[in-house]
Motif scaffolding. Structure first.
Motif, mmCIF file in Angstrom:
data_model
loop_
_atom_site.group_PDB
_atom_site.id
_atom_site.type_symbol
_atom_site.label_atom_id
_atom_site.label_comp_id
_atom_site.label_asym_id
_atom_site.label_seq_id
_atom_site.Cartn_x
_atom_site.Cartn_y
_atom_site.Cartn_z
ATOM 1 N N LEU A 135 -13.172 53.026 -89.627
ATOM 2 C CA LEU A 135 -12.327 52.692 -90.777
ATOM 3 C C LEU A 135 -11.694 51.317 -90.601
ATOM 4 O O LEU A 135 -11.621 50.524 -91.547
ATOM 5 N N SER A 136 -11.239 51.027 -89.402
ATOM 6 C CA SER A 136 -10.653 49.713 -89.126
ATOM 7 C C SER A 136 -11.703 48.620 -89.274
ATOM 8 O O SER A 136 -11.400 47.523 -89.758
ATOM 9 N N LEU A 137 -12.925 48.913 -88.879
ATOM 10 C CA LEU A 137 -13.998 47.941 -89.022
ATOM 11 C C LEU A 137 -14.268 47.644 -90.499
ATOM 12 O O LEU A 137 -14.472 46.487 -90.883
ATOM 13 N N THR A 138 -14.216 48.674 -91.330
ATOM 14 C CA THR A 138 -14.353 48.484 -92.777
ATOM 15 C C THR A 138 -13.198 47.644 -93.312
ATOM 16 O O THR A 138 -13.403 46.733 -94.127
ATOM 17 N N ASP A 139 -11.990 47.945 -92.855
ATOM 18 C CA ASP A 139 -10.825 47.156 -93.265
ATOM 19 C C ASP A 139 -10.967 45.692 -92.834
ATOM 20 O O ASP A 139 -10.574 44.779 -93.563
ATOM 21 N N LEU A 140 -11.502 45.482 -91.646
ATOM 22 C CA LEU A 140 -11.706 44.118 -91.163
ATOM 23 C C LEU A 140 -12.703 43.384 -92.051
ATOM 24 O O LEU A 140 -12.471 42.231 -92.424
ATOM 25 N N LYS A 141 -13.784 44.043 -92.402
ATOM 26 C CA LYS A 141 -14.785 43.437 -93.288
ATOM 27 C C LYS A 141 -14.149 43.064 -94.627
ATOM 28 O O LYS A 141 -14.367 41.970 -95.149
ATOM 29 N N ASN A 142 -13.332 43.961 -95.165
ATOM 30 C CA ASN A 142 -12.643 43.684 -96.428
ATOM 31 C C ASN A 142 -11.674 42.510 -96.300
ATOM 32 O O ASN A 142 -11.567 41.677 -97.199
ATOM 33 N N ALA A 143 -10.966 42.453 -95.180
ATOM 34 C CA ALA A 143 -10.025 41.348 -94.956
ATOM 35 C C ALA A 143 -10.777 40.021 -94.840
ATOM 36 O O ALA A 143 -10.333 38.997 -95.398
ATOM 37 N N ILE A 144 -11.904 40.015 -94.154
ATOM 38 C CA ILE A 144 -12.698 38.789 -94.015
ATOM 39 C C ILE A 144 -13.240 38.362 -95.370
ATOM 40 O O ILE A 144 -13.229 37.172 -95.714
ATOM 41 N N ASP A 145 -13.702 39.337 -96.157
ATOM 42 C CA ASP A 145 -14.179 39.000 -97.511
ATOM 43 C C ASP A 145 -13.055 38.439 -98.372
ATOM 44 O O ASP A 145 -13.255 37.471 -99.116
ATOM 45 N N ALA A 146 -11.868 39.015 -98.277
ATOM 46 C CA ALA A 146 -10.713 38.504 -99.032
ATOM 47 C C ALA A 146 -10.351 37.097 -98.562
ATOM 48 O O ALA A 146 -10.007 36.233 -99.374
ATOM 49 N N LEU A 179 -8.602 45.415 -83.304
ATOM 50 C CA LEU A 179 -9.090 45.292 -84.684
ATOM 51 C C LEU A 179 -7.929 45.160 -85.661
ATOM 52 O O LEU A 179 -7.951 44.310 -86.558
ATOM 53 N N ASN A 180 -6.911 45.990 -85.497
ATOM 54 C CA ASN A 180 -5.766 45.955 -86.413
ATOM 55 C C ASN A 180 -4.985 44.648 -86.316
ATOM 56 O O ASN A 180 -4.490 44.145 -87.334
ATOM 57 N N ILE A 181 -4.866 44.097 -85.130
ATOM 58 C CA ILE A 181 -4.201 42.801 -84.978
ATOM 59 C C ILE A 181 -4.981 41.727 -85.722
ATOM 60 O O ILE A 181 -4.401 40.892 -86.426
ATOM 61 N N THR A 182 -6.297 41.759 -85.598
ATOM 62 C CA THR A 182 -7.139 40.788 -86.293
ATOM 63 C C THR A 182 -7.004 40.949 -87.804
ATOM 64 O O THR A 182 -6.878 39.953 -88.536
#
Length: 130
Positions: free
Chosen positions: A114-125, A32-35
């Motif tokens: 938490l990483s999943l939330t960060d991933l969602k935020n990164a995809i939205d950005a 997840l963090n790599i993504t």
């Protein structure tokens, strides 16, 4: 002596299953963090590709399903360990170690969420940066 061997086997079985699950969750969180880092790099460099966005969005949905499956797996594993602790005469230190390992599993799942939330935020950005 056979009872001692069975107790030792039960403890080692529980501990090894807990360790394997922790390793699996750690690897998943690293993925997840790599993504997240990859997407963030694309956002910082103003790179956008519709097909890549669709792939990231779809992978996010797959990750959500994987997290839900991992939660069920962890719960089943914890139930197994608690059952073994109730029917096996483990030493107090072994019970403490198993309980600590189960708390670490819960912590690992929280970190993944938490990483999943960060991933969602990164995809939205990424989507909004196009």
């Amino acid at each position: 002596q056979l009872n001692n061997l069975q107790r030792d086997y039960d403890y080692l079985l529980c501990e090894s299953k807990l360790q394997m699950k922790m390793n699996e969750l750690s690897i998943f969180n690293n993925l997840l963090n790599i993504t997240i880092n990859t997407i963030t790099t694309y956002v910082c460099n103003n790179l956008f590709d519709v097909d890549l966005y669709i792939a990231y969005r779809d992978s996010y949905n797959a990750y959500v399903n994987m997290v839900n499956a991992q939660k069920r797996n962890v719960l089943s594993l914890q139930e197994l360990v608690v059952t073994k602790m109730n029917v096996t005469d483990f030493y107090d230190i072994e019970i403490e170690l198993l309980n600590n390992s189960m708390r670490l599993l819960d912590s690992s799942l929280n970190r993944i969420e938490l990483s999943l939330t960060d991933l969602k935020n990164a995809i939205d950005a990424y989507k909004n940066g196009k």
